[in-house]
Design a protein around this motif. Structure first.
Motif, mmCIF file in Angstrom:
data_model
loop_
_atom_site.group_PDB
_atom_site.id
_atom_site.type_symbol
_atom_site.label_atom_id
_atom_site.label_comp_id
_atom_site.label_asym_id
_atom_site.label_seq_id
_atom_site.Cartn_x
_atom_site.Cartn_y
_atom_site.Cartn_z
ATOM 1 N N THR A 166 35.774 2.637 34.528
ATOM 2 C CA THR A 166 35.962 4.109 34.694
ATOM 3 C C THR A 166 34.511 4.712 35.217
ATOM 4 N N GLU A 172 40.503 -4.287 36.570
ATOM 5 C CA GLU A 172 39.648 -5.487 36.772
ATOM 6 C C GLU A 172 40.037 -6.756 36.249
ATOM 7 N N LYS A 210 40.381 1.945 36.006
ATOM 8 C CA LYS A 210 40.219 0.967 37.323
ATOM 9 C C LYS A 210 40.479 -0.269 36.710
ATOM 10 N N ARG A 253 29.404 4.419 37.578
ATOM 11 C CA ARG A 253 30.466 3.474 37.306
ATOM 12 C C ARG A 253 30.194 2.967 35.951
ATOM 13 N N PRO A 288 40.104 8.502 34.975
ATOM 14 C CA PRO A 288 40.102 7.100 35.779
ATOM 15 C C PRO A 288 39.991 5.980 35.050
#
Length: 120
Positions: free
Chosen positions: A107, A96, A94, A114, A92
Motif C-alpha cells: 500500500t 504481491e 496492491k 511505499r 490502495p
C-alpha cells in the motif's frame, strides 16, 4: 556473535504540515498508537507511532520526494483484516506474491511512500 539486536525505528518522509494526514493513516486506519516526540524534536514537525515495539517516525522533509521503491515491511497478525481495514477507507492495496510462503501486499501512505504489510 552479532552486534545488532533489532531495528528501533524506521523513518518515512512527509511534506511540511502533513501531521494530520499521517495521524489519519497510521493511527485511524492502521491503528498505531501515537508516541509523543521528545520536546527538542517536536519543533521540527512530524509525528511518531508505535508499531508493535518498532517505531514509525514520520519526518518532515523539504523538498519532499516519496520513497516509491525503498520501503518498510510491517508485520501484521492478520493480513486479511489489514486489507479489509485499508479497503474500508478506500486505500490502495496492491497484491504481491508471497515471500518465502508469507502472504503480503503493498500500500502507500498519504504521501506516496511505499509500505509492505506481511504476515509471518
Amino acid at each position: 556473535m552479532t552486534l545488532f539486536t533489532g531495528i528501533d525505528h524506521v523513518q518515512l518522509a512527509a511534506p511540511p504540515e502533513s501531521e494530520e494526514k499521517a495521524r489519519h493513516f497510521f493511527h485511524t486506519i492502521l491503528g498505531m498508537p501515537e508516541i509523543p516526540k521528545p520536546e527538542d524534536l517536536a519543533k521540527r514537525g512530524g509525528v511518531w507511532f508505535d508499531c508493535g515495539g518498532l517505531e514509525v517516525h514520520i519526518g518532515v522533509e523539504e523538498p519532499f520526494s516519496p520513497a516509491r521503491k525503498a520501503h518498510p515491511a510491517l508485520r501484521v497478525h492478520n493480513l486479511e483484516l489489514a486489507r479489509e481495514r485499508l479497503q474500508e477507507f478506500n486505500w490502495p492495496v496492491k497484491p504481491e506474491q508471497p515471500l518465502n510462503g508469507s502472504p503480503r501486499f503493498y500500500t502507500e501512505d498519504p504521501f506516496g511512500n511505499r509500505i509492505e504489510l506481511i504476515e509471518r
